[in-house]
Design an enzyme around this catalytic site. Structure first.
Site, short mmCIF file in Angstrom:
data_model
loop_
_atom_site.label_atom_id
_atom_site.label_comp_id
_atom_site.label_asym_id
_atom_site.label_seq_id
_atom_site.Cartn_x
_atom_site.Cartn_y
_atom_site.Cartn_z
N ASP A 52 0.82 -1.21 0.00
CA ASP A 52 0.00 0.00 0.00
C ASP A 52 0.86 1.26 0.00
OD1 ASP A 52 -2.36 -1.46 0.08
OD2 ASP A 52 -2.47 -1.43 2.27
N TYR A 110 7.00 -9.81 7.08
CA TYR A 110 6.81 -8.38 7.27
C TYR A 110 7.33 -7.99 8.65
CZ TYR A 110 3.65 -7.77 3.25
OH TYR A 110 3.11 -7.70 1.99
#
Length: 246
Positions: A52, A110
């Protein structure tokens, strides 16, 4: 046609995400423009996933097909010469024509970074969420253990997520401290839209005492976004690594 696989890093601050969007600066768009500048070809760059706007990457993986004869070891140097400073190609490799950066990915790692200092650390302001409220790291670790495994993560994804199957397998969550920084490292075989950010935000709510660790199973089983905690800001999230069979 050759198939070139790239490992890339980028500071997501000034990008509107990975995927191309009309009139907006994106990672995919910058890479495609750079390749066209070098070869004269318009190619489609395929990423392992669509980070994003504001999200960073240390080890994003992408591939593209080209008829260019540029030696594979020269691709990083050639691309970095024309790419902006906030996007760097770290490695290139020629792979099977059938390799697909997204469909062949077996897992991702992540890291969400939290700045726990009383006043914001100016040197990590682009890469960490500043939370000055004292956090109970032990309780956060307890809560994280409930998130590991194969679950329906509807409660931990953006309500607008179009996918019907929201089951994902989280293989590991580790919470580590580095001075005033707190790292939440999440490994899994795939993630939903905003999933890691909502998990991180929920863990911060646990650390603040707003959610108890043993409430996490109830939140998961509810399959309702309103049960989980806040969505942590994008700038604290970094895609660390993408895993493949090789």
């Amino acid at each position: 046609m050759r198939n070139i696989r790239l490992i890339i890093s980028y500071d997501g601050t000034n990008f509107h995400g990975f995927q191309t969007q009309p009139k907006l600066r994106t990672v995919q768009g910058q890479l495609q423009e750079a390749i066209e500048q070098l070869t004269g070809e318009y190619v489609q760059v395929i990423g392992s996933g669509r980070t994003d706007a504001g999200v960073h990457a240390e080890g994003q993986v992408a591939n593209f097909h080209t008829s260019s004869k540029i030696p594979v070891d020269k691709w990083p140097h050639a691309l970095n010469a024309v790419l902006p400073d906030d996007l760097v190609v770290r490695a290139a490799r020629e792979v099977s024509p059938t390799f697909h950066a997204r469909f062949d990915a077996k897992g991702k790692i992540y890291r969400y970074q939290i700045d726990r200092s009383v006043f914001p650390d100016v040197f990590v302001r682009r890469y960490a969420w500043h939370v000055s409220y004292p956090l109970d790291v032990g309780k956060m670790a307890q809560a994280a253990s409930h998130m590991v495994g194969c679950h329906d993560f509807t409660s931990f994804c953006n309500a607008a997520t179009p996918l019907e199957d929201r089951r994902r397998h989280v293989t590991d969550i580790r919470i580590s401290e580095a001075g005033h920084l707190l790292h939440v490292t999440v490994s899994g075989k795939g993630f939903l839209w905003n999933m890691v950010r909502i998990m991180a935000g929920t863990l911060v709510d646990v650390g603040k005492g707003r959610i108890m660790p043993d409430e996490i199973p109830t939140i998961i089983h509810a399959q309702d976004r309103t049960y989980a905690g806040v969505t942590a800001p994008a700038h604290g999230l970094t895609l660390v690594q993408v895993e493949y069979e090789d």
